[in-house]
Design an enzyme around this catalytic site. Structure first.
Site, PDB file in Angstrom:
ATOM      1  N   ALA A 250      -1.572  -5.574   0.949  1.00  0.00           N
ATOM      2  CA  ALA A 250      -2.103  -6.099   2.211  1.00  0.00           C
ATOM      3  C   ALA A 250      -3.210  -5.216   2.765  1.00  0.00           C
ATOM      4  O   ALA A 250      -3.533  -4.161   2.227  1.00  0.00           O
ATOM      5  CB  ALA A 250      -0.965  -6.245   3.219  1.00  0.00           C
ATOM      6  N   HIS A 251      -3.771  -5.667   3.885  1.00  0.00           N
ATOM      7  CA  HIS A 251      -4.954  -4.986   4.440  1.00  0.00           C
ATOM      8  C   HIS A 251      -4.632  -3.560   4.898  1.00  0.00           C
ATOM      9  O   HIS A 251      -3.564  -3.270   5.417  1.00  0.00           O
ATOM     10  CB  HIS A 251      -5.594  -5.788   5.569  1.00  0.00           C
ATOM     11  CG  HIS A 251      -4.683  -6.132   6.713  1.00  0.00           C
ATOM     12  ND1 HIS A 251      -5.067  -6.993   7.701  1.00  0.00           N
ATOM     13  CD2 HIS A 251      -3.431  -5.759   7.026  1.00  0.00           C
ATOM     14  CE1 HIS A 251      -4.095  -7.118   8.578  1.00  0.00           C
ATOM     15  NE2 HIS A 251      -3.085  -6.373   8.179  1.00  0.00           N
TER      16      HIS A 251
END
Length: 347
Positions: A250-251
């Site tokens: 994820a980011h």
């Protein structure tokens, strides 16, 4: 025919004498140095001309019956070897090094395929190969020796350093950076938007994702793996990071050098994973956590707290015979009642 089938030689491979191979691997040779091998094989399927190896003791019974010309093995298994033996401390590592001699990549074909699209504002080194149906957007920079395979998309302002290989149907978002010799397998998406949402009067509002993804040298990204761009700062993978197939990063995640992550692992946003970590398949790691260097997480584990001490961690429950597992579930359901009754009991 697949490598290790024991049949015809691997296409494009060259035979090598056992003596030459022993010297290249730093192995002690027991046997005829003039014997030649031209392909790898398993102990069970090997025939004359094949090189096999023994690392897992479970396969030792196959060693006595193998028809291989030579076998990579440890000193402890030497007495059972019926052919030339290459004795090493770590047979699996030596096997990996031997396979590199048999592997044959297609030669690079520098140039831009007629059916590729390269924006005039992109910079492609003359020594790079851009395959059919590939798209290279404005501002992208492609280094020498890079192979952009069929159907790949290299987003605007992306940067690929020397000898990067995008195999096929890889998508790189805007500004993504890949270090030298990094390999990305089919279907991977690097630099898509992270999952950022804010509730606004009963409806989700998308949080703009303004960062990108930076990946170091000598990394490998598995098929259909996804690495999201950062929300503000970048998502970062260090050097020699290895991700298996179908991993979700994820980011704003940061992964340290030399860490390996097996298939179907999910890592939530803004978590930092240290160097030399190993995360086994189907594990889930929560967001905003810190995992220190030299941590091993076993398969199907759920990590919801930071880990500050090196070592092995796990929470996955191994499979059991169904009746035994059903009894365990019943007993789990009784724990609360037993706990309450014990608290009420006179002391």
């Amino acid at each position: 025919m697949a490598a290790g089938s024991g049949g015809d030689p691997v296409a494009g491979s060259d035979a090598i004498s056992v003596g030459e191979l022993a010297e290249a691997l730093g192995a002690r040779l027991v046997g005829d140095p003039d014997e030649r091998v031209d392909r790898p094989a398993t102990l069970a399927t090997a025939g004359p001309g094949a090189l096999a190896f023994l690392s897992n003791p479970a396969y030792r019974p196959q060693l006595k019956e193998t028809r291989a010309t030579a076998v990579l093995l440890a000193e402890s298994a030497l007495d059972d070897c019926p052919c030339a033996a290459l004795v090493v401390d770590d047979p699996y590592l030596a096997w990996c090094m031997a396979l590199e001699r048999f592997a044959r990549e297609p030669d690079l074909d520098p140039g831009i395929h007629d059916r590729a699209h390269v924006d005039p504002e992109a910079r492609v080194d003359p020594g790079a190969e851009i395959g059919p149906m590939a798209v290279v957007e404005a501002g992208a920079r492609i280094g020498a020796g890079v192979r952009v395979g069929p159907g790949c998309v290299v987003g605007r302002d992306a940067r690929l350093e020397r000898d990067v290989r995008l195999t096929a149907n890889v998508t790189l978002g805007p500004g993504v950076q890949l270090g030298e010799r990094t390999i990305v397998h089919p279907g991977a998406v690097i630099g898509a938007d992270g999952f950022g949402l804010a509730m606004d009067q009963g409806h989700w509002r998308k949080v703009p994702q303004l960062g990108t993804v930076r990946i170091g040298a000598d990394c490998e990204i598995g098929a259909n793996t996804t690495i999201d761009r950062g929300a503000i700062d970048d998502t970062v993978l260090g050097d020699d990071v290895r991700l298996d197939n179908q991993v979700q990063v994820a980011h704003n995640v940061v992964i340290g050098d030399h860490t390996a992550i097996a298939g179907c692992v999910g890592i939530a946003g803004s978590t930092r994973i240290g160097r030399y970590c190993m995360i086994a398949g189907a594990s889930g790691i929560g967001g905003h956590l810190e995992i220190c260097d030299h941590v091993v997480i076993t398969a199907m584990s759920t990590v919801l707290d930071s880990i500050s001490e090196p070592g092995q961690y796990g929470s996955g429950i191994p499979a059991r015979p169904l009746r035994a597992w059903q009894r365990t579930l019943v007993r789990l359901g009784q724990l609360e009642r037993l706990f309450r009754s014990r608290r009420r009991a006179p002391r």
